[in-house]
Write a protein that holds these residues in place. Structure first.
Motif, mmCIF file in Angstrom:
data_model
loop_
_atom_site.group_PDB
_atom_site.id
_atom_site.type_symbol
_atom_site.label_atom_id
_atom_site.label_comp_id
_atom_site.label_asym_id
_atom_site.label_seq_id
_atom_site.Cartn_x
_atom_site.Cartn_y
_atom_site.Cartn_z
ATOM 1 N N THR A 169 0.856 -1.221 0.037
ATOM 2 C CA THR A 169 0.090 -0.003 -0.030
ATOM 3 C C THR A 169 0.931 1.175 0.171
ATOM 4 N N ALA A 170 1.830 1.157 0.827
ATOM 5 C CA ALA A 170 2.639 2.453 1.030
ATOM 6 C C ALA A 170 3.812 2.282 -0.006
ATOM 7 N N GLY A 171 4.196 1.451 -0.466
ATOM 8 C CA GLY A 171 5.390 1.261 -1.552
ATOM 9 C C GLY A 171 6.784 1.462 -0.998
ATOM 10 N N ARG A 172 6.780 1.397 0.677
ATOM 11 C CA ARG A 172 8.088 1.443 1.289
ATOM 12 C C ARG A 172 8.027 0.535 2.082
ATOM 13 N N PRO A 173 9.619 0.211 2.384
ATOM 14 C CA PRO A 173 9.980 -0.953 3.541
ATOM 15 C C PRO A 173 9.279 -0.601 4.794
ATOM 16 N N LEU A 238 8.133 2.689 9.418
ATOM 17 C CA LEU A 238 7.674 2.906 8.130
ATOM 18 C C LEU A 238 8.980 3.799 7.381
ATOM 19 N N LEU A 239 9.663 3.348 6.433
ATOM 20 C CA LEU A 239 10.837 4.069 5.970
ATOM 21 C C LEU A 239 10.134 5.018 4.959
ATOM 22 N N CYS A 240 10.388 6.454 5.266
ATOM 23 C CA CYS A 240 9.584 7.461 4.409
ATOM 24 C C CYS A 240 10.543 8.592 4.166
ATOM 25 N N PRO A 241 11.401 8.565 3.077
ATOM 26 C CA PRO A 241 12.458 9.676 2.946
ATOM 27 C C PRO A 241 11.933 11.037 3.178
ATOM 28 N N GLU A 242 10.604 11.331 2.826
ATOM 29 C CA GLU A 242 9.916 12.521 2.627
ATOM 30 C C GLU A 242 8.888 12.422 3.777
ATOM 31 N N PRO A 243 8.149 13.586 4.107
ATOM 32 C CA PRO A 243 7.130 13.631 5.320
ATOM 33 C C PRO A 243 5.989 12.682 4.610
#
Length: 543
Positions: A169-173, A238-243
């Motif tokens: 869903t989030a496309g993030r690790p 959840l790893l999110c490089p941006e807010p």
């Protein structure tokens, strides 16, 4: 946080494109988010703004002197405007003053000129429409997330399935860890597991959260606490490089709820930590050379530059000492008892149930560790913890050869399993068994199902096994008692609960069927070795 349109999105609108926009400063900042649009002709407007506005102006009331223009840009930059759009018709006709452009470039504020007359009210309507559409899309996405994770919760989805849905869903690790920063489960979203988990504990300890869900901009981690309030047990990262957008926050929080419910419902099933350990142990046993260093280190068990020792813990039954399938409930209790013993002795170890007979463990010791002392303390704790478990059972503990490299981990674990299987018939009260403690039986277990050993067993015992199967006799057991008693017929008869006369008749029948003399020491030795080999072939442990 909603995902608002960017300055670039606004400039792509037809109503602005008709004004022939030209970016004259801060080209690299066009990804700034636009929360609102504000038309302002006066210079002292900054104190009325809240940030993230796209300011529209004809510039008619702006100053001409460089200091005034610089101050105007600085004040807008200080409140965090998204950008400035200037129509070049009423104050400046062809280009903006250099001081204006230089100040915007220095402060990283996108500065855009429009060379055609533009209706600002239409621009405002169009940009606000973008903002509303983005918010509606976010709300719809959040509603879909609620439905998805509610279905997972109701279905009792396993943690791996929940994390897989988060990553999709989030496309993030995403990583699920304990409060002591040990990784329980993860999904790389198609990335490299070693990169994701490298030095995880140190990185995680540096991220402190003040609320149940917080975003750390320095690491790019969205962290949600997992568990019921007052009984928290983990963190979802959840790893999110941006807010993160609002829907990612919803995903993390709903996933955390699903994981918390799963733990409450599955208290009597295998814990997450044991599951994570079991996965690595199984991979090491089934896939030689598997790269698990980073994942093991993330579980608090470093494997590089360590002394590694395989351990097998098997429940011992009083009715039948032969290897047998243990119930999963007993093995789960035993795994928890072994893990508890490792923690009490401060021994780093992977502990899990990898088959139907035993608990496997891989101890990771510092190079300078006294292995014998560690094993002695650990074995005492395992016996104590196993005896105090809910389904207490006596246990046999076996250890493999100490190895210095991860490539030898499989060998020491397999050896420990063989030794445990061989030691089940032992009446020794040793704290733990090594290969040299089980002697011939241990050697036969190491040889396992070697075809040559199997052929030897068939030659020695084949006729006797056929006779028992055909006539329902128990000649093999009669022979076993005789060999175990060292050829003492009276002791063997007592062990078999038979009269000596009847027992002697059975021995004569065995000699007739096999065509050998049991009085011959070599014959008795060969037959005993064959009996031990038969046990190994019948109850060979899973490697």
């Amino acid at each position: 946080m909603f995902v608002y349109p960017t300055v670039a999105d606004a400039l792509a609108l037809p109503v602005i494109r008709e004004g022939k926009p030209r970016v004259v400063a801060a080209h690299g900042a066009l990804d700034r988010r636009v929360r609102w649009v504000h038309v302002a002709e006066v210079a002292d407007i900054a104190h009325l703004l809240r940030g993230d506005e796209l300011v529209l102006t004809t510039g008619i009331a702006l100053p001409d002197e460089p200091d005034g223009l610089t101050r105007y840009v600085d004040e807008l930059a200080d409140v965090g405007v998204a950008g400035i759009v200037v129509e070049l018709l009423r104050h400046w006709s062809d280009k903006l003053p250099q001081a204006f452009v230089a100040a915007a470039e220095r402060r990283g504020v996108p500065l855009v000129t429009l060379s055609e007359e533009t209706r600002f009210v239409t621009v405002t309507e169009a940009v606000v429409g973008l903002i509303v559409d983005a918010q509606v899309a976010e709300l719809r996405a959040a509603e879909q997330v609620h439905e998805t994770f509610t279905a997972l919760t109701v279905a009792g989805a396993e943690p791996a399935e929940v994390l897989r849905e988060v990553a999709r869903t989030a496309g993030r690790p995403v990583v699920l860890e304990t409060l002591s920063h040990e990784v329980l489960a993860y999904d790389t979203a198609g990335g490299n597991p070693s990169e994701l988990l490298r030095d995880w504990a140190r990185r995680s300890r540096a991220v402190h959260v003040t609320e149940r869900t917080s975003y750390d901009p320095e690491t790019g981690w969205l962290v949600t606490v997992v568990g019921a309030r007052g009984n928290d047990w983990g963190r979802l990262v959840l790893l999110c490089p941006e807010p993160p957008p609002h829907r990612h926050i919803v995903v993390a929080e709903r996933a955390a709820s699903a994981l918390a419910v799963h733990r409450l419902v599955a208290r009597d099933r295998e814990g997450l930590e044991r599951h994570a350990h079991r996965t690595l142990l199984t991979e090491m046993l089934s896939t030689p050379g598997a790269d698990i260093n980073a994942r093991a280190a993330a579980l608090g068990v470093p494997l590089e530059h360590r002394r590694l020792v395989g351990v097998a813990v098997r429940p011992r039954t009083s009715v039948n000492p032969a290897p047998a399938m243990a119930t999963q409930e007993v093995l789960r209790d035993l795994a928890e008892a072994t893990a508890l013993a490792a923690k009490r002795t401060q021994t780093a170890a992977l502990v899990g149930v990898v088959d139907d007979t035993s608990v496997r463990a891989l101890l990771s010791l510092p190079p300078q560790a006294e292995v014998a002392n560690v094993l002695r303390r650990l074995a005492k704790e395992v016996h104590h913890a196993a005896g105090a478990a809910q389904r207490a059972v006596p246990v046999v503990i076996a250890v493999g050869t100490t190895v210095e490299r991860i490539s030898g981990a499989r060998r020491t674990m397999v050896e420990a399993a063989h030794v445990a299987d061989a030691a089940l018939r032992s009446t020794s009260d040793r704290l733990y068994h090594r290969l040299d403690d089980v002697r011939l039986r241990g050697l036969l277990h190491l040889l396992g199902n070697d075809e040559r050993v199997t052929a030897f067993t068939d030659r020695e015992l084949g006729p006797l096994l056929t006779r028992d199967a055909t006539h329902g006799s128990r000649l093999v057991e009669t022979l076993r008692h005789y060999c175990e008693q060292g050829g003492n017929k009276s002791a063997a008869a007592a062990a078999a609960h038979m009269s000596r006369t009847a027992y002697y008749q059975q021995l004569s029948r065995i000699e007739q069927v096999l065509g050998v003399s049991l009085e011959d020491p070599e014959s008795m030795l060969s037959l005993y070795v064959a009996l031990l080999s038969l046990d190994v072939q019948t109850h060979h442990p899973t490697e």
